[in-house]
Design a protein around this motif. Structure first.
Motif, PDB file in Angstrom:
ATOM      1  N   LEU A 106      54.508   7.710 -11.102  1.00  0.00           N
ATOM      2  CA  LEU A 106      53.282   8.265 -10.521  1.00  0.00           C
ATOM      3  C   LEU A 106      53.526   9.673  -9.989  1.00  0.00           C
ATOM      4  CD1 LEU A 106      50.308   7.651  -9.640  1.00  0.00           C
ATOM      5  CD2 LEU A 106      51.271   6.956  -7.427  1.00  0.00           C
ATOM      6  N   ALA A 107      54.643   9.884  -9.283  1.00  0.00           N
ATOM      7  CA  ALA A 107      54.943  11.207  -8.734  1.00  0.00           C
ATOM      8  C   ALA A 107      55.189  12.232  -9.827  1.00  0.00           C
ATOM      9  CB  ALA A 107      56.160  11.118  -7.818  1.00  0.00           C
ATOM     10  N   TRP A 108      55.740  11.819 -10.973  1.00  0.00           N
ATOM     11  CA  TRP A 108      56.032  12.744 -12.060  1.00  0.00           C
ATOM     12  C   TRP A 108      54.787  13.143 -12.843  1.00  0.00           C
ATOM     13  CZ3 TRP A 108      59.698  15.873 -13.682  1.00  0.00           C
ATOM     14  CH2 TRP A 108      59.719  16.284 -15.003  1.00  0.00           C
ATOM     15  N   ARG A 109      53.833  12.224 -12.948  1.00  0.00           N
ATOM     16  CA  ARG A 109      52.689  12.450 -13.833  1.00  0.00           C
ATOM     17  C   ARG A 109      51.396  12.800 -13.121  1.00  0.00           C
ATOM     18  NH1 ARG A 109      55.977   8.758 -16.301  1.00  0.00           N
ATOM     19  NH2 ARG A 109      56.482   9.303 -18.475  1.00  0.00           N
ATOM     20  N   THR A 110      51.368  12.801 -11.809  1.00  0.00           N
ATOM     21  CA  THR A 110      50.151  13.149 -11.079  1.00  0.00           C
ATOM     22  C   THR A 110      50.472  14.248 -10.071  1.00  0.00           C
ATOM     23  OG1 THR A 110      50.516  11.414  -9.419  1.00  0.00           O
ATOM     24  CG2 THR A 110      49.207  10.819 -11.359  1.00  0.00           C
ATOM     25  N   ASP A 111      49.451  14.647  -9.322  1.00  0.00           N
ATOM     26  CA  ASP A 111      49.653  15.691  -8.323  1.00  0.00           C
ATOM     27  C   ASP A 111      50.303  15.121  -7.061  1.00  0.00           C
ATOM     28  OD1 ASP A 111      47.179  15.184  -6.227  1.00  0.00           O
ATOM     29  OD2 ASP A 111      46.664  14.659  -8.304  1.00  0.00           O
ATOM     30  N   GLY A 112      50.724  16.016  -6.175  1.00  0.00           N
ATOM     31  CA  GLY A 112      51.430  15.599  -4.976  1.00  0.00           C
ATOM     32  C   GLY A 112      50.614  14.729  -4.047  1.00  0.00           C
ATOM     33  N   ARG A 113      49.323  15.031  -3.908  1.00  0.00           N
ATOM     34  CA  ARG A 113      48.488  14.241  -2.995  1.00  0.00           C
ATOM     35  C   ARG A 113      48.341  12.806  -3.494  1.00  0.00           C
ATOM     36  NH1 ARG A 113      42.821  16.666  -1.087  1.00  0.00           N
ATOM     37  NH2 ARG A 113      44.341  18.071  -0.083  1.00  0.00           N
ATOM     38  N   THR A 114      48.071  12.638  -4.779  1.00  0.00           N
ATOM     39  CA  THR A 114      47.935  11.285  -5.333  1.00  0.00           C
ATOM     40  C   THR A 114      49.236  10.506  -5.197  1.00  0.00           C
ATOM     41  OG1 THR A 114      46.285  12.080  -6.921  1.00  0.00           O
ATOM     42  CG2 THR A 114      47.370   9.986  -7.415  1.00  0.00           C
ATOM     43  N   ALA A 115      50.364  11.163  -5.477  1.00  0.00           N
ATOM     44  CA  ALA A 115      51.655  10.485  -5.357  1.00  0.00           C
ATOM     45  C   ALA A 115      51.940  10.081  -3.916  1.00  0.00           C
ATOM     46  CB  ALA A 115      52.767  11.396  -5.875  1.00  0.00           C
ATOM     47  N   ALA A 116      51.609  10.951  -2.964  1.00  0.00           N
ATOM     48  CA  ALA A 116      51.854  10.631  -1.552  1.00  0.00           C
ATOM     49  C   ALA A 116      51.009   9.442  -1.104  1.00  0.00           C
ATOM     50  CB  ALA A 116      51.560  11.859  -0.692  1.00  0.00           C
ATOM     51  N   ARG A 117      49.753   9.431  -1.492  1.00  0.00           N
ATOM     52  CA  ARG A 117      48.878   8.316  -1.103  1.00  0.00           C
ATOM     53  C   ARG A 117      49.343   7.007  -1.738  1.00  0.00           C
ATOM     54  NH1 ARG A 117      42.858  11.123  -1.789  1.00  0.00           N
ATOM     55  NH2 ARG A 117      43.001  12.475   0.072  1.00  0.00           N
ATOM     56  N   GLY A 118      49.662   7.044  -3.025  1.00  0.00           N
ATOM     57  CA  GLY A 118      50.115   5.822  -3.688  1.00  0.00           C
ATOM     58  C   GLY A 118      51.410   5.297  -3.099  1.00  0.00           C
ATOM     59  N   THR A 119      52.344   6.207  -2.796  1.00  0.00           N
ATOM     60  CA  THR A 119      53.624   5.775  -2.221  1.00  0.00           C
ATOM     61  C   THR A 119      53.431   5.180  -0.833  1.00  0.00           C
ATOM     62  OG1 THR A 119      54.761   7.512  -3.459  1.00  0.00           O
ATOM     63  CG2 THR A 119      55.925   6.552  -1.584  1.00  0.00           C
ATOM     64  N   ALA A 120      52.612   5.815  -0.002  1.00  0.00           N
ATOM     65  CA  ALA A 120      52.375   5.296   1.350  1.00  0.00           C
ATOM     66  C   ALA A 120      51.729   3.916   1.305  1.00  0.00           C
ATOM     67  CB  ALA A 120      51.500   6.272   2.127  1.00  0.00           C
ATOM     68  N   ALA A 121      50.746   3.758   0.401  1.00  0.00           N
ATOM     69  CA  ALA A 121      50.075   2.454   0.317  1.00  0.00           C
ATOM     70  C   ALA A 121      51.031   1.370  -0.164  1.00  0.00           C
ATOM     71  CB  ALA A 121      48.872   2.566  -0.625  1.00  0.00           C
ATOM     72  N   ALA A 122      51.861   1.701  -1.172  1.00  0.00           N
ATOM     73  CA  ALA A 122      52.793   0.696  -1.698  1.00  0.00           C
ATOM     74  C   ALA A 122      53.820   0.292  -0.649  1.00  0.00           C
ATOM     75  CB  ALA A 122      53.487   1.248  -2.942  1.00  0.00           C
ATOM     76  N   VAL A 123      54.385   1.249   0.078  1.00  0.00           N
ATOM     77  CA  VAL A 123      55.379   0.938   1.108  1.00  0.00           C
ATOM     78  C   VAL A 123      54.762   0.118   2.226  1.00  0.00           C
ATOM     79  CG1 VAL A 123      56.865   1.960   2.874  1.00  0.00           C
ATOM     80  CG2 VAL A 123      56.844   2.911   0.555  1.00  0.00           C
ATOM     81  N   ALA A 124      53.518   0.445   2.597  1.00  0.00           N
ATOM     82  CA  ALA A 124      52.858  -0.324   3.654  1.00  0.00           C
ATOM     83  C   ALA A 124      52.652  -1.776   3.233  1.00  0.00           C
ATOM     84  CB  ALA A 124      51.524   0.337   3.994  1.00  0.00           C
ATOM     85  N   VAL A 125      52.240  -1.978   1.978  1.00  0.00           N
ATOM     86  CA  VAL A 125      52.025  -3.344   1.501  1.00  0.00           C
ATOM     87  C   VAL A 125      53.339  -4.125   1.476  1.00  0.00           C
ATOM     88  CG1 VAL A 125      51.364  -4.721  -0.512  1.00  0.00           C
ATOM     89  CG2 VAL A 125      49.956  -2.774   0.183  1.00  0.00           C
ATOM     90  N   LEU A 126      54.406  -3.508   0.972  1.00  0.00           N
ATOM     91  CA  LEU A 126      55.704  -4.205   0.905  1.00  0.00           C
ATOM     92  C   LEU A 126      56.250  -4.495   2.299  1.00  0.00           C
ATOM     93  CD1 LEU A 126      57.484  -2.284  -2.004  1.00  0.00           C
ATOM     94  CD2 LEU A 126      56.175  -4.407  -2.103  1.00  0.00           C
ATOM     95  N   LEU A 127      56.084  -3.545   3.204  1.00  0.00           N
ATOM     96  CA  LEU A 127      56.581  -3.772   4.568  1.00  0.00           C
ATOM     97  C   LEU A 127      55.794  -4.890   5.247  1.00  0.00           C
ATOM     98  CD1 LEU A 127      58.623  -2.755   6.633  1.00  0.00           C
ATOM     99  CD2 LEU A 127      56.893  -1.150   7.463  1.00  0.00           C
ATOM    100  N   ALA A 128      54.505  -4.924   5.017  1.00  0.00           N
ATOM    101  CA  ALA A 128      53.682  -5.981   5.614  1.00  0.00           C
ATOM    102  C   ALA A 128      54.053  -7.344   5.036  1.00  0.00           C
ATOM    103  CB  ALA A 128      52.203  -5.687   5.376  1.00  0.00           C
ATOM    104  N   ALA A 129      54.315  -7.382   3.723  1.00  0.00           N
ATOM    105  CA  ALA A 129      54.672  -8.654   3.099  1.00  0.00           C
ATOM    106  C   ALA A 129      55.992  -9.189   3.624  1.00  0.00           C
ATOM    107  CB  ALA A 129      54.728  -8.492   1.580  1.00  0.00           C
ATOM    108  N   SER A 130      56.928  -8.303   3.904  1.00  0.00           N
ATOM    109  CA  SER A 130      58.234  -8.759   4.380  1.00  0.00           C
ATOM    110  C   SER A 130      58.246  -9.061   5.873  1.00  0.00           C
ATOM    111  CB  SER A 130      59.296  -7.693   4.066  1.00  0.00           C
ATOM    112  OG  SER A 130      59.004  -6.481   4.759  1.00  0.00           O
TER     113      SER A 130
END
Length: 409
Positions: A106-130
């Motif tokens: 995602l970070a390689w193929r999209t812009d910085g803002r999209t990559a930052a939002r996607g990464t933050a959301a994914a990390v939040a979901v994984l942290l909440a699950a654990s």
């Protein structure tokens, strides 16, 4: 070796994606077979193994649908974290491999803002699950924070590489644009030089050929009845052709001035040569009156040449089209301008073309005037005659006026 792998990945992108997905799938499934202490290897639990296979299979969509790939891998990885306590395996970095690969894509193929939002959301979901699973035992442990930080690493590296790629692309685009601009400027300069030489050739040829034609016709007319007068006109014809050849040689020499160091170094004609120009017209029967008004001001070589050529072309048009034997040249000097006026009292033109208004001569005069920062107007004079007026700058247009004897102490 890394360079070879990168080259192979660029040549076989589909095979590379399948190899990465297979490696991460084996690692994730193998992790589910390792039970918590005492650590033993067992058969993979069906549910976690199926979720791991689904997460790794979604990586094959990363090139065309990077956002969807992040969503699928994040959801599957969160499910693996939720199933961990009930199936006896630890939720660690080996299970987050698919989502890390998806975030890097995602970070390689999209812009910085999209990559930052996607990464933050994914990390939040994984942290909440654990942290929040299982219910009633929610707690934040250091290894969970480390897992979240470790998940951010591939996305950060991919974002840095993408930024460098975009920077290199922008530099190459600027270099290409600069090269294109230089080529355009070179073509523009060549075109301007061609137009300048074309104007010089037109003015020289039109003036001298017109005079030569008139002198030849006069000599032919006088040859039978007045041989002495015809011989005098023939002498003037020879002088006219000699002057034409000299000016043509000087003009064409501009094209080879870098290759011919012995070329002519005579100064370009200016208002100092105006009496000789008027005398050449008088030799073919056109009497030209020259008047001046105001104190003469210094002219740059370009403005002097422009004034000379405009006068030459205007009088040539009078000689060819005006059906008159008289013309007038008036020079009016002001503090920073020179107004050059060429008039005649011939019959009123029946059409613009009959006085050279729409030919190359007038176009060339206007281009000359505009090139030195001046203006040119050409129009019929009331009921009879024609007027060409050029408004040209003097050297004092950008500096103080010259000192006159009256101003001196």
């Amino acid at each position: 070796m890394i360079a070879e792998i990168r080259s192979w990945a660029r040549c076989h992108p589909r095979a590379f994606d399948m190899a990465v997905a297979a490696a991460l799938c084996v690692l994730a499934v193998l992790t589910t077979t390792m039970a918590q202490p005492p650590r033993i290897v067992r058969w993979p639990p069906p549910a976690p193994a199926a979720v791991a296979v689904l997460a790794c299979t979604a990586l094959l969509l990363g090139r065309t649908h990077p956002r969807l790939t992040v969503i699928i891998t994040t959801g599957c990885t969160a499910v693996l974290g939720v199933l961990g306590p009930s199936h006896g395996y630890e939720f660690g970095s080996t299970l987050t491999g698919p989502v890390m690969a998806a975030l890097a894509s995602l970070a390689w193929r999209t812009d910085g803002r999209t990559a930052a939002r996607g990464t933050a959301a994914a990390v939040a979901v994984l942290l909440a699950a654990s942290v929040l699973w299982p219910p009633g035992q929610a707690q934040l442990r250091p290894e969970q924070v480390g897992l979240a930080a470790f998940t951010l690493l591939p996305a950060a590296v991919a974002d840095a590489l993408r930024s460098r790629r975009d920077y290199v692309t922008a530099v190459e685009a600027r270099a290409e644009m600069a090269e294109h601009t230089r080529e355009e400027e070179a073509r523009r300069r060549v075109g301007a030089e061609r137009m300048r030489i074309a104007r010089e050739l037109h003015d020289v040829v039109a003036h001298h050929i017109t005079l030569a034609h008139a002198q030849a016709a006069t000599a032919d007319y006088l040859l039978a009845t007045r041989p002495d007068a015809a011989a005098e006109v023939t002498g003037n014809l020879t002088a006219t052709l000699t002057a034409a050849l000299g000016e043509l040689k000087a003009t064409v020499g501009l094209l080879r001035e870098h290759d011919d160091p012995t070329g002519s170094t005579d100064p370009a004609p200016g208002l100092a040569q105006l009496p000789d120009l008027l005398a050449s017209f008088e030799s073919v029967g056109l009497a030209v009156t020259l008047t001046r008004e105001g104190a003469a001001r210094p002219l740059s070589p370009g403005v002097g040449l422009t004034a000379y050529r405009i006068t030459q072309e205007a009088l040539t048009n009078v000689s060819k089209h005006a059906l008159t034997t008289a013309a007038a040249v008036h020079l009016h000097y002001t503090a920073d301008r020179l107004t050059l006026t060429v008039t005649d009292d011939g019959p009123a033109p029946t059409s613009p073309r009959s006085r050279g208004v729409s030919g190359y001569g007038l176009i060339g005069m206007r281009e000359r005037a505009h090139a030195v920062g001046g203006h040119l107007h050409a129009h019929p004079r009331g009921g009879a005659g024609f007027e060409v007026r050029a408004d040209l700058p003097t050297l004092t247009a950008h500096g103080p006026p010259p000192t006159t004897p009256r101003d001196a102490p």
